[in-house]
Design a protein around this motif. Structure first.
Motif, PDB file in Angstrom:
ATOM      1  N   THR A  26       0.842  -1.329  -0.096  1.00 22.05           N
ATOM      2  CA  THR A  26      -0.180   0.201   0.004  1.00 22.05           C
ATOM      3  C   THR A  26       0.896   1.347  -0.006  1.00 22.05           C
ATOM      4  OG1 THR A  26      -0.046   0.131   2.424  1.00 22.05           O
ATOM      5  CG2 THR A  26      -1.835  -1.335   1.380  1.00 22.05           C
ATOM      6  N   VAL A  27       0.244   2.362  -0.201  1.00 24.25           N
ATOM      7  CA  VAL A  27       1.035   3.457  -0.354  1.00 24.25           C
ATOM      8  C   VAL A  27       1.223   3.990   1.063  1.00 24.25           C
ATOM      9  CG1 VAL A  27       0.980   5.911  -1.080  1.00 24.25           C
ATOM     10  CG2 VAL A  27       0.118   4.350  -2.605  1.00 24.25           C
ATOM     11  N   PHE A  28       2.449   4.632   1.269  1.00 20.21           N
ATOM     12  CA  PHE A  28       2.882   5.060   2.653  1.00 20.21           C
ATOM     13  C   PHE A  28       2.690   6.709   2.539  1.00 20.21           C
ATOM     14  CE2 PHE A  28       7.287   6.330   2.159  1.00 20.21           C
ATOM     15  CZ  PHE A  28       7.852   5.143   1.381  1.00 20.21           C
ATOM     16  N   ALA A  29       2.588   7.327   3.679  1.00 22.73           N
ATOM     17  CA  ALA A  29       2.854   8.703   3.794  1.00 22.73           C
ATOM     18  C   ALA A  29       3.974   9.094   3.920  1.00 22.73           C
ATOM     19  CB  ALA A  29       2.111   9.143   5.025  1.00 22.73           C
ATOM     20  N   ARG A  30       4.241  10.335   4.236  1.00 24.24           N
ATOM     21  CA  ARG A  30       5.479  10.977   3.784  1.00 24.24           C
ATOM     22  C   ARG A  30       6.709  10.256   4.447  1.00 24.24           C
ATOM     23  NH1 ARG A  30       5.656  15.309   0.928  1.00 24.24           N
ATOM     24  NH2 ARG A  30       7.867  15.686   1.691  1.00 24.24           N
ATOM     25  N   ASP A  31       7.041   9.656   5.651  1.00 26.44           N
ATOM     26  CA  ASP A  31       8.184   9.409   6.253  1.00 26.44           C
ATOM     27  C   ASP A  31       7.814   8.075   7.083  1.00 26.44           C
ATOM     28  OD1 ASP A  31       9.504  11.835   5.419  1.00 26.44           O
ATOM     29  OD2 ASP A  31       9.018  12.637   7.377  1.00 26.44           O
ATOM     30  N   VAL A  32       8.777   6.926   6.704  1.00 26.12           N
ATOM     31  CA  VAL A  32       8.866   5.882   7.400  1.00 26.12           C
ATOM     32  C   VAL A  32      10.268   5.441   7.925  1.00 26.12           C
ATOM     33  CG1 VAL A  32       7.017   4.781   6.125  1.00 26.12           C
ATOM     34  CG2 VAL A  32       9.152   4.069   5.523  1.00 26.12           C
ATOM     35  N   VAL A  33      10.338   4.605   8.983  1.00 28.57           N
ATOM     36  CA  VAL A  33      11.377   4.157   9.527  1.00 28.57           C
ATOM     37  C   VAL A  33      11.758   2.913   9.448  1.00 28.57           C
ATOM     38  CG1 VAL A  33      12.896   4.233  11.520  1.00 28.57           C
ATOM     39  CG2 VAL A  33      11.549   6.275  11.003  1.00 28.57           C
ATOM     40  N   VAL A  34      12.829   2.271   8.882  1.00 25.26           N
ATOM     41  CA  VAL A  34      13.180   0.883   8.698  1.00 25.26           C
ATOM     42  C   VAL A  34      14.536   0.606   9.563  1.00 25.26           C
ATOM     43  CG1 VAL A  34      12.095   0.556   6.788  1.00 25.26           C
ATOM     44  CG2 VAL A  34      14.244   1.056   6.626  1.00 25.26           C
ATOM     45  N   ARG A  35      14.600  -0.406   9.912  1.00 30.90           N
ATOM     46  CA  ARG A  35      15.738  -0.862  10.660  1.00 30.90           C
ATOM     47  C   ARG A  35      16.864  -1.592   9.744  1.00 30.90           C
ATOM     48  NH1 ARG A  35      13.760  -3.878  16.356  1.00 30.90           N
ATOM     49  NH2 ARG A  35      13.419  -1.970  17.272  1.00 30.90           N
ATOM     50  N   THR A  36      18.336  -1.162   9.850  1.00 29.66           N
ATOM     51  CA  THR A  36      19.313  -1.791   8.976  1.00 29.66           C
ATOM     52  C   THR A  36      20.401  -2.329  10.225  1.00 29.66           C
ATOM     53  OG1 THR A  36      20.826   0.135   8.769  1.00 29.66           O
ATOM     54  CG2 THR A  36      18.905  -0.110   7.324  1.00 29.66           C
ATOM     55  N   GLU A  37      21.136  -3.091   9.531  1.00 29.45           N
ATOM     56  CA  GLU A  37      22.292  -3.345  10.399  1.00 29.45           C
ATOM     57  C   GLU A  37      23.364  -2.432  10.810  1.00 29.45           C
ATOM     58  OE1 GLU A  37      22.768  -7.385   8.253  1.00 29.45           O
ATOM     59  OE2 GLU A  37      24.528  -5.871   7.859  1.00 29.45           O
ATOM     60  N   THR A  38      23.181  -1.150  10.322  1.00 23.98           N
ATOM     61  CA  THR A  38      23.865  -0.159  10.901  1.00 23.98           C
ATOM     62  C   THR A  38      23.189   1.028  11.558  1.00 23.98           C
ATOM     63  OG1 THR A  38      23.708   1.036   8.947  1.00 23.98           O
ATOM     64  CG2 THR A  38      25.582  -0.495   9.101  1.00 23.98           C
ATOM     65  N   GLY A  39      21.896   0.856  11.850  1.00 25.10           N
ATOM     66  CA  GLY A  39      21.033   1.704  12.497  1.00 25.10           C
ATOM     67  C   GLY A  39      19.714   2.094  11.625  1.00 25.10           C
ATOM     68  N   ASN A  40      18.903   2.811  12.431  1.00 23.43           N
ATOM     69  CA  ASN A  40      17.411   3.040  11.765  1.00 23.43           C
ATOM     70  C   ASN A  40      17.487   4.252  10.471  1.00 23.43           C
ATOM     71  OD1 ASN A  40      16.550   1.476  13.541  1.00 23.43           O
ATOM     72  ND2 ASN A  40      15.384   3.001  14.710  1.00 23.43           N
ATOM     73  N   VAL A  41      16.860   3.952   9.518  1.00 24.79           N
ATOM     74  CA  VAL A  41      17.098   4.767   8.469  1.00 24.79           C
ATOM     75  C   VAL A  41      15.630   5.297   7.938  1.00 24.79           C
ATOM     76  CG1 VAL A  41      17.368   5.056   5.897  1.00 24.79           C
ATOM     77  CG2 VAL A  41      18.761   3.718   6.925  1.00 24.79           C
ATOM     78  N   LYS A  42      15.475   6.663   7.857  1.00 23.21           N
ATOM     79  CA  LYS A  42      14.283   7.327   7.481  1.00 23.21           C
ATOM     80  C   LYS A  42      13.986   7.403   6.027  1.00 23.21           C
ATOM     81  CE  LYS A  42      13.463  11.833   7.965  1.00 23.21           C
ATOM     82  NZ  LYS A  42      13.343  13.111   8.558  1.00 23.21           N
ATOM     83  N   VAL A  43      13.046   6.973   5.705  1.00 20.98           N
ATOM     84  CA  VAL A  43      12.504   7.150   4.040  1.00 20.98           C
ATOM     85  C   VAL A  43      11.690   8.086   3.827  1.00 20.98           C
ATOM     86  CG1 VAL A  43      11.856   5.751   2.189  1.00 20.98           C
ATOM     87  CG2 VAL A  43      13.123   4.656   3.997  1.00 20.98           C
ATOM     88  N   THR A  44      11.920   9.058   3.302  1.00 24.31           N
ATOM     89  CA  THR A  44      11.068  10.304   2.930  1.00 24.31           C
ATOM     90  C   THR A  44      10.444  10.315   1.581  1.00 24.31           C
ATOM     91  OG1 THR A  44      12.221  11.631   4.499  1.00 24.31           O
ATOM     92  CG2 THR A  44      11.007  12.851   3.083  1.00 24.31           C
ATOM     93  N   GLU A  45       9.194  10.368   1.400  1.00 29.01           N
ATOM     94  CA  GLU A  45       8.622  10.560   0.178  1.00 29.01           C
ATOM     95  C   GLU A  45       8.859  11.895  -0.177  1.00 29.01           C
ATOM     96  OE1 GLU A  45       4.634   8.813  -1.057  1.00 29.01           O
ATOM     97  OE2 GLU A  45       4.166  11.021  -0.468  1.00 29.01           O
ATOM     98  N   PHE A  46       9.862  12.273  -1.028  1.00 29.91           N
ATOM     99  CA  PHE A  46      10.106  13.538  -1.458  1.00 29.91           C
ATOM    100  C   PHE A  46       8.986  14.219  -2.844  1.00 29.91           C
ATOM    101  CE2 PHE A  46      12.606  16.453  -3.926  1.00 29.91           C
ATOM    102  CZ  PHE A  46      13.027  17.410  -3.059  1.00 29.91           C
ATOM    103  N   ALA A  47       9.157  13.239  -3.789  1.00 27.91           N
ATOM    104  CA  ALA A  47       8.207  13.747  -4.779  1.00 27.91           C
ATOM    105  C   ALA A  47       7.205  12.578  -5.220  1.00 27.91           C
ATOM    106  CB  ALA A  47       9.036  14.230  -5.919  1.00 27.91           C
TER     107      ALA A  47
END
Length: 384
Positions: A26-47
């Motif tokens: 499904t479509v997510f809103a502007r920001d989500v956070v996912v975990r990676t082996e090196t720390g959390n990463v924020k994914v921003t919907e820029f356009a």
């Protein structure tokens, strides 16, 4: 050559910012956070609102150029807004995997505004991969002085495997990756053909005098390397300046390669891949003395697309890593290098469930992605 386990997986999804994440698919809103082996990463919907985006380039003023495969070139503003299509783009063969493909700024862009782009050029038989240069007029939102500087010398029928990544070398010459067009794969080893090749040309379309096959009778002098299937990721190693590429295998056998002058990369005679449908072995095996082995091969295939060496400071733990997008497995692969070998792979962002078409490091050190599935530009940031 190394093959990493197909069971490598990222850690589980962390909580989304402000509960904005919806389940994969499904479509997510502007920001989500996912975990990676090196720390959390924020994914921003820029356009949003793009139609099958294929490539990103960064303008000096912070805006982005994005190609859409149906044949449109757009500017993405610093606020994520989309421009109207830029006028002057040549007609493209927008069928199957063809269309408007890669775009890069020339090394002289600051002085002359010249950009270079690749596309499936229509022909009487269907199309062929071509490259053009043009001056980008951002006030008029149009391309001026458009000039084709390269086109494949064959135009087999079919709408697959156009290749089409563009990379400027440190000396200002241009690498162009060219696919085997699917049904013409037997021409990939042939040195009188552009099918399944990497070529190296000057910005005016001429052939550099130090290309590896200069002076060879019956050999196209612009050829840099041969025996490729469909290269859709290419970047320069930040320390050596060497061209690295990745290419799609068929059923298995995607490859990451150091793509060096004059070498044969085997397709379709030497490959880890197998035929679709039947599963039969292709060619004569996975190695041969005169064929350059891949640095890494993926079986099963991840369908790699887009590639960047990370050199920025935003993600210091990723310095020197290779970032590879994937269409089939819908992820970003982070490859940790030990010299010219891959010693570890982390598969990130699988939770998004999106086909990642392009991966770029921006001038500010952020990582930018093209989500082909939803037509979006995404930006990665560290998350607290």
């Amino acid at each position: 050559m190394q093959k990493l386990s197909s069971t490598a997986r990222p850690l589980l999804l962390a909580a989304a910012l402000a509960s904005s994440f919806l389940v994969a698919g499904t479509v997510f809103a502007r920001d989500v956070v996912v975990r990676t082996e090196t720390g959390n990463v924020k994914v921003t919907e820029f356009a949003t609102g793009l139609d099958t985006p294929w490539s990103i380039a960064f303008l000096p003023d912070g805006r982005l150029l994005v190609t859409e495969r149906p044949g449109r070139l757009r500017v993405v503003g610093t606020d994520g807004s989309l421009s109207e299509p830029i006028a002057g783009v040549p007609a493209v063969h927008a069928r199957g995997q063809g269309g408007l493909l890669d775009v890069v700024l020339s090394p002289s862009y600051a002085e002359d505004g010249v950009i270079v782009f690749s596309y499936a050029e229509p022909t009487s038989r269907g199309g062929r991969t071509a490259v053009a240069r043009a001056r980008l007029d951002l006030e008029r939102m149009e391309l001026q002085d458009v000039r084709r500087i390269f086109a494949q010398n064959e135009d087999p029928s079919g709408n697959q495997h156009w290749g089409s990544r563009l990379v400027f070398a440190p000396d200002g010459t241009l690498f162009v990756t060219l696919g085997d067009r699917g049904g013409a794969r037997d021409r990939a080893p042939a040195l009188d053909s552009h099918i399944g090749k990497v070529v190296r040309i000057a910005l005016d379309g001429s052939v550099p005098p130090d290309n590896p096959f200069i002076g060879r009778t019956g050999v196209l002098p612009e050829i840099w390397s041969y025996g490729h299937r469909n290269i859709q990721g290419a970047a320069l190693h930040p320390e050596t300046g060497e061209l690295w590429t990745h290419e799609h295998g068929p059923q298995g056998g995607d490859e990451l390669n150091r793509t060096r002058a004059g070498l044969n990369y085997g397709w379709p005679e030497v490959t880890y891949g197998r035929e679709y449908v039947t599963g039969r072995k292709i060619g004569e095996g996975s190695s041969r003395a005169d064929v350059e082995p891949p640095v890494l091969q993926w079986t099963p295939s991840i369908a790699p697309a887009g590639m960047a060496f990370y050199t920025g400071d935003v993600f210091p733990q990723w310095k020197g890593n290779v970032l590879v997008g994937a269409l089939k497995y819908q992820l970003v692969a982070r490859l940790v290098l030990d010299g010219n070998a891959v010693r570890h792979e982390e598969r990130m962002l699988t939770e998004l469930g999106r086909r990642i078409r392009d991966v770029r490091q921006g001038p500010d050190g952020h990582v930018w992605l093209l989500d082909e599935t939803e037509g979006r530009v995404l930006r990665l940031d560290p998350a607290q």
